[in-house]
Design an enzyme around this catalytic site. Structure first.
Site, PDB file in Angstrom:
ATOM      1  CB  THR A   1      69.815  26.546  46.676  1.00  0.00           C
ATOM      2  OG1 THR A   1      69.711  26.861  45.282  1.00  0.00           O
ATOM      3  CG2 THR A   1      68.877  27.438  47.463  1.00  0.00           C
TER       4      THR A   1
ATOM      5  CD  GLU B   1      67.602  28.865  42.181  1.00  0.00           C
ATOM      6  OE1 GLU B   1      68.477  28.243  41.547  1.00  0.00           O
ATOM      7  OE2 GLU B   1      67.383  28.701  43.395  1.00  0.00           O
TER       8      GLU B   1
ATOM      9  CG  HIS C   1      65.602  25.999  40.184  1.00  0.00           C
ATOM     10  ND1 HIS C   1      66.057  24.947  39.413  1.00  0.00           N
ATOM     11  CD2 HIS C   1      66.031  25.748  41.438  1.00  0.00           C
ATOM     12  CE1 HIS C   1      66.729  24.104  40.178  1.00  0.00           C
ATOM     13  NE2 HIS C   1      66.722  24.571  41.412  1.00  0.00           N
TER      14      HIS C   1
END
Length: 630
Positions: A312, A270, A427
């Site tokens: 993503t 991430e 994130h």
């Protein structure tokens, strides 16, 4: 005489004879000025447009913005007699839309579109990320609302007394339309439309026109277009892939089949950006475990982010299909029933089991449905994990440590397998690490940038423990391991400290060179090597296919281990090669080394050849073409 005066007063207050609605004119003018101001403010606030304020581009943008608002005012004038109420509601809706545009732009670097609005119901889990994007100056989007509310309340009765009949309202609207279309034609004639870049449209024609353009395009593509694959389109696809595979066959076969029969482990990390690799802060490596792996792996240090509205999910999509993201919205929502050629499907032919692992809700990004289309045998989601440790994503994401540990317990490692790990701890908005002293970021403590560094340092540590566990299980030397970042984690609006840390300028060329993610491929028996050929996420599939010895006929990416020239095509139509950067936003070619502007004519044919891949990908997605080519 007294009777005449009383009769005149009666006419005024009972509206027996319509009077000039001065208030209505003032109200309409203020409405138009307010909407135009907020739209222009958005574009400068979020760096779509730049000073000088009265440059040619800005002047024509202002004219186009005024034209759009006049059309809106004309429609409101015609369709409702209580213009104050309708104008007031429209002002509120426009303010909400503009604020949404600003927030979306700050994170995704593009304007919100209809498919994104349609999928807004899925944004609940990222509310903290959204909240972190607000600025104090956003108050300007709503500062006029109380003023209009008071004006509407005080003068509502007077407006009723002076309302214009339908015919006169139509005349007023017609005049406004003529002025609007006439002025817009002037602005339109001075600019070319860009086929790919939404920000270009906003920059030159204003945010209002863009939303009209987007609605028109959405209706055309989803309700008015022919979804049947036409003969000429089928021939175009056939010719394209025949030529592409002919060129591929003529290249070398370095590393071909070297990982055949081995497990495939892909870790999509991430928000991991390239700049953290081999970087130090206060004398300490930010990512020591990744740095160690880089030395033992094929490391690609020139890989550009190619995600679009799916973020993503776009990275997942490109890796497993080697197709580009959807033009608008996310392929995971729009094309979840399509037929695809994918890594899981190809490995299934070789007897592999495939797993997608992500410690979040299975419905998020429509993964439950899309993973079926991609061909994963098993999707292991938050429903299957014990949520025993929360680190990252505001403090309510399963930690990468726990995610990796539990995941290895859920995979049948006695048979050949493909495992696709999607991490979460890194994130946005990284606020979990605000008060944590896990890594010394010095003067950047409690800043957005400092929190990002801490998040990536934690993610690196978790990855290091995962690698050690693979070694203990005997999987490290029997697997092809691919690790890469899904997208950037530092949008330009929050990158002041990043630029300072790296000592680079805030210009187009330096900024685009920061839009890279690390990509490393570890294969037993292959020595560490850094490969600087320019590429993107769409190129991961072909390299894996080459090393594992399976088919990739319909891949749009290229094998960076066996290519003559590197390049990356971004979803907005921009192109990067080893030498130059074509910026679709300003239709300009820049030298990547010096930053100098180059003559576009010298590169136009090559740029169009590379952009052709976007057109091919769009046909495949929008026409479900791979199903019809077989």
């Amino acid at each position: 005489m007294k009777i005449s005066i009383e009769r005149a007063r009666s006419n005024i207050f009972t509206n027996t004879r319509p009077q000039l609605d001065v208030f209505g004119i003032i109200y309409t003018v203020l409405f138009v000025c307010s909407i135009v101001f907020k739209g222009v403010f958005l574009q400068f606030q979020n760096q779509i447009n730049f000073k000088p304020l009265f440059s040619t581009t800005n002047i024509f943008m202002f004219v186009a913005s005024m034209s759009f608002t006049l059309v809106l005012a004309a429609l409101l004038t015609v369709f409702h007699t209580k213009r104050r109420v309708l104008f007031f509601i429209s002002n509120i809706l426009m303010s909400v839309l503009l604020l949404s545009d600003a927030l979306y732009l700050r994170y995704y670097n593009t304007i919100i579109t209809i498919p994104v609005i349609y999928n807004a119901r899925y944004l609940g889990p990222v509310r903290e990320s959204i909240m972190s994007l607000f600025r104090f100056s956003d108050i300007f989007y709503f500062l006029d609302i109380p003023v209009f509310a008071v004006m509407s309340f005080i003068f509502s009765k007077r407006a009723e007394q002076n309302k214009l009949p339908l015919l006169k309202r139509c005349v007023v609207a017609a005049v406004l339309m003529v002025v609007a279309f006439g002025s817009f034609k002037i602005a339109y004639s001075k600019n070319d439309m860009s086929e790919y870049d939404n920000n270009y449209i906003v920059k030159n024609f204003g945010i209002g026109y863009f939303h009209y353009y987007d609605v028109k395009k959405y209706l055309k593509e989803n309700y008015l277009r022919d979804k049947k694959l036409r003969t000429e389109e089928k021939n175009e696809l056939t010719s394209f892939f025949e030529e592409k595979n002919k060129e591929k066959a003529a290249l070398s076969n370095r590393f071909k089949g070297i990982a055949k029969g081995k497990n495939l482990i892909i870790v999509q990390m991430e928000a991991l950006q390239h700049f953290v690799i081999n970087s130090k802060m206060n004398g300490r490596e930010i990512t020591p475990n990744l740095n160690k792996l880089v030395k033992e792996s094929l490391y690609f240090d020139n890989i550009y982010v190619q995600v679009a509205g799916g973020n993503t999910s776009d990275a997942e999509f490109m890796t497993n299909t080697s197709l580009y993201p959807a033009k608008e919205g996310a392929a995971y929502f729009r094309f979840a029933t399509n037929e695809y050629n994918t890594i899981p499907k190809e490995l299934k032919k070789e007897g592999y089991n495939s797993y997608a692992l992500h410690a979040y809700g299975p419905a998020f990004w429509n993964r439950t449905e899309m993973y079926k289309a991609i061909g994963f045998d098993t999707f292991i989601s938050s429903n299957d994990y014990v949520m025993d440790e929360y680190i990252g994503w505001g403090g309510w994401a399963l930690s990468d440590d726990s995610f990796f540990r539990q995941s290895l317990e859920k995979i049948d490692v006695t048979k050949p397998f493909y495992s696709f790990f999607i991490t979460l701890s890194g994130h946005h908005p990284y606020s979990y690490f605000e008060d944590k002293q896990t890594f010394d970021v010095g003067k950047y403590d409690r800043t957005y940038f400092g929190n990002y560094i801490k998040a990536q340092n934690y993610a690196d540590a978790a990855l290091g423990r995962f690698i050690e566990r693979l070694k203990e299980m005997g999987l490290y030397e029997n697997s092809l391991i691919v690790i890469y970042g899904d997208h950037t984690g530092l949008p330009k609006t929050q990158a002041k400290e990043l630029l300072e840390f790296l000592g680079v300028d805030d210009n187009k060329v330096d900024w685009i060179k920061l839009q890279k993610i690390p990509l490393l491929i570890h294969c037993p028996g292959v020595k560490g090597e850094t490969i600087s050929t320019t590429g993107g996420q769409v190129d991961i599939f072909p390299m894996i296919a080459n090393m594992m010895g399976f088919e990739n006929y319909y891949a749009l990416g290229k094998d960076l281990l066996n290519t003559e020239k590197g390049y990356a095509v971004l979803r907005n139509g921009s192109v990067l090669t080893d030498d130059y950067y074509y910026c679709s936003e300003d239709d300009t070619v820049y030298d990547l080394r010096s930053g100098e502007v180059l003559d576009k004519k010298d590169y136009e044919d090559e740029i169009q050849k590379y952009q052709k891949e976007l057109q091919i990908s769009d046909i495949i997605l929008e026409k479900d073409a791979l199903r019809k080519l077989k």
